[in-house]
Design a protein around this motif. Structure first.
Motif, PDB file in Angstrom:
ATOM      1  N   CYS A  67       0.817  -1.218   0.000  1.00  9.19           N
ATOM      2  CA  CYS A  67       0.000   0.000   0.000  1.00  9.19           C
ATOM      3  C   CYS A  67       0.848   1.265   0.000  1.00  9.19           C
ATOM      4  N   ARG A  68       1.980   1.240   0.691  1.00 10.48           N
ATOM      5  CA  ARG A  68       2.791   2.464   0.842  1.00 10.48           C
ATOM      6  C   ARG A  68       4.200   2.247   0.328  1.00 10.48           C
ATOM      7  N   VAL A  69       4.590   3.087  -0.631  1.00  5.17           N
ATOM      8  CA  VAL A  69       5.930   3.046  -1.221  1.00  5.17           C
ATOM      9  C   VAL A  69       6.920   3.680  -0.254  1.00  5.17           C
ATOM     10  N   VAL A  70       8.062   3.016  -0.057  1.00  4.54           N
ATOM     11  CA  VAL A  70       9.099   3.597   0.803  1.00  4.54           C
ATOM     12  C   VAL A  70      10.413   3.843   0.070  1.00  4.54           C
ATOM     13  N   PHE A  71      10.625   3.134  -1.047  1.00  2.22           N
ATOM     14  CA  PHE A  71      11.901   3.254  -1.741  1.00  2.22           C
ATOM     15  C   PHE A  71      11.670   3.095  -3.239  1.00  2.22           C
ATOM     16  N   GLY A  72      12.436   3.837  -4.006  1.00  2.00           N
ATOM     17  CA  GLY A  72      12.381   3.767  -5.462  1.00  2.00           C
ATOM     18  C   GLY A  72      13.515   4.621  -6.004  1.00  2.00           C
ATOM     19  N   ARG A  73      13.371   5.075  -7.225  1.00  2.00           N
ATOM     20  CA  ARG A  73      14.373   5.970  -7.823  1.00  2.00           C
ATOM     21  C   ARG A  73      13.640   7.009  -8.643  1.00  2.00           C
ATOM     22  N   TRP A  74      13.649   8.224  -8.129  1.00  2.00           N
ATOM     23  CA  TRP A  74      12.937   9.311  -8.776  1.00  2.00           C
ATOM     24  C   TRP A  74      13.918  10.401  -9.190  1.00  2.00           C
ATOM     25  N   ILE A  75      13.675  10.964 -10.358  1.00  2.00           N
ATOM     26  CA  ILE A  75      14.458  12.104 -10.826  1.00  2.00           C
ATOM     27  C   ILE A  75      13.526  13.310 -10.760  1.00  2.00           C
ATOM     28  N   SER A  76      13.844  14.249  -9.901  1.00  2.00           N
ATOM     29  CA  SER A  76      12.989  15.409  -9.702  1.00  2.00           C
ATOM     30  C   SER A  76      12.936  16.268 -10.955  1.00  2.00           C
ATOM     31  N   TYR A  78      11.972  19.209 -10.979  1.00  2.00           N
ATOM     32  CA  TYR A  78      12.296  20.572 -10.582  1.00  2.00           C
ATOM     33  C   TYR A  78      13.795  20.818 -10.419  1.00  2.00           C
ATOM     34  N   SER A  79      14.559  19.784 -10.045  1.00  2.31           N
ATOM     35  CA  SER A  79      15.989  20.001  -9.798  1.00  2.31           C
ATOM     36  C   SER A  79      16.905  19.077 -10.594  1.00  2.31           C
ATOM     37  N   GLY A  80      16.370  17.984 -11.089  1.00  5.00           N
ATOM     38  CA  GLY A  80      17.190  16.982 -11.761  1.00  5.00           C
ATOM     39  C   GLY A  80      17.877  16.026 -10.791  1.00  5.00           C
ATOM     40  N   GLU A  81      17.696  16.235  -9.493  1.00  5.90           N
ATOM     41  CA  GLU A  81      18.323  15.379  -8.481  1.00  5.90           C
ATOM     42  C   GLU A  81      17.650  14.003  -8.448  1.00  5.90           C
ATOM     43  N   VAL A  82      18.452  12.984  -8.116  1.00  8.16           N
ATOM     44  CA  VAL A  82      17.935  11.631  -7.963  1.00  8.16           C
ATOM     45  C   VAL A  82      17.639  11.405  -6.485  1.00  8.16           C
ATOM     46  N   ILE A  83      16.442  10.902  -6.217  1.00  7.25           N
ATOM     47  CA  ILE A  83      15.980  10.686  -4.843  1.00  7.25           C
ATOM     48  C   ILE A  83      15.540   9.230  -4.723  1.00  7.25           C
ATOM     49  N   PHE A  84      15.969   8.574  -3.641  1.00  3.24           N
ATOM     50  CA  PHE A  84      15.640   7.166  -3.425  1.00  3.24           C
ATOM     51  C   PHE A  84      14.623   6.949  -2.308  1.00  3.24           C
ATOM     52  N   ASP A  85      14.567   7.844  -1.360  1.00  2.00           N
ATOM     53  CA  ASP A  85      13.705   7.720  -0.189  1.00  2.00           C
ATOM     54  C   ASP A  85      12.378   8.438  -0.456  1.00  2.00           C
ATOM     55  N   ALA A  86      11.282   7.673  -0.502  1.00  6.17           N
ATOM     56  CA  ALA A  86       9.973   8.258  -0.811  1.00  6.17           C
ATOM     57  C   ALA A  86       9.550   9.310   0.207  1.00  6.17           C
ATOM     58  N   SER A  87      10.025   9.198   1.426  1.00  7.84           N
ATOM     59  CA  SER A  87       9.629  10.173   2.453  1.00  7.84           C
ATOM     60  C   SER A  87      10.233  11.561   2.201  1.00  7.84           C
ATOM     61  N   LYS A  88      11.206  11.653   1.319  1.00  7.51           N
ATOM     62  CA  LYS A  88      11.824  12.941   0.977  1.00  7.51           C
ATOM     63  C   LYS A  88      11.060  13.660  -0.139  1.00  7.51           C
TER      64      LYS A  88
END
Length: 166
Positions: A67-76, A78-88
């Motif tokens: 039900c709740r995602v906690v980890f993945g790989r997202w490229i923002s 808005y900034s182009g930064e790579v984020i792995f922690d869904a809580s961020k």
């Protein structure tokens, strides 16, 4: 005369602070529904669906129920930064709800506002700090540090889809 001007300024500032419109209605987040919707009733609300669809790698969930995602790989966007922690991440309304309210959504039905708040065309996973920096600002007040043309195009696409006035 001076007292009247001071009183008028006070009334005006109270109206602006309360986001009151000419017809007296005020913006409230609850006018767009009670939060993220779960249209297909699979326990993954709109936030989770956006996180899943935007991740460039398989996502991990907090439990086997998924039900709740906690980890993945997202490229923002808005900034182009790579984020792995869904809580961020926040799920940002490209056209903010308050901005939409002030530009015509106050006249929509509650159902249309709920649809707008959960429409993937208007949603993007971005770092929380940039979403909060943006707040309820429109194109004339805020642009992301990266991908500004893509952001402007998405913003305008949402305006056209929902008939909002800029």
């Amino acid at each position: 005369m001076k007292k009247i001007r001071v009183l008028m300024c006070l009334v005006l500032s109270l109206l602006v602070a309360g986001h009151a419109l000419a017809d007296g209605t005020k913006y409230k987040r609850s006018e767009f529904g009670s939060g993220w919707d779960d249209v297909d009733r699979d326990c993954q609300n709109t936030r989770q669906e956006i996180l899943i669809s935007m991740s460039t790698a398989p996502v991990r969930f907090n439990t086997d129920k998924q039900c709740r995602v906690v980890f993945g790989r997202w490229i923002s966007m808005y900034s182009g930064e790579v984020i792995f922690d869904a809580s961020k991440l926040d799920i940002d309304h490209i056209v903010p709800l308050k901005w939409a309210w002030d530009h015509g959504a106050n006249k929509w039905s509650k159902e249309k506002r709920k649809q707008f708040a959960n429409d993937p065309i208007n949603l993007v996973a971005v770092e929380a700090r940039l979403n909060r920096q943006k707040g309820a600002k429109g194109l004339d007040e805020w642009l992301p540090p990266k991908n500004t043309e893509q952001y402007k195009a998405r913003f305008k696409r949402v305006l056209v889809k929902y008939g909002l006035k800029s």
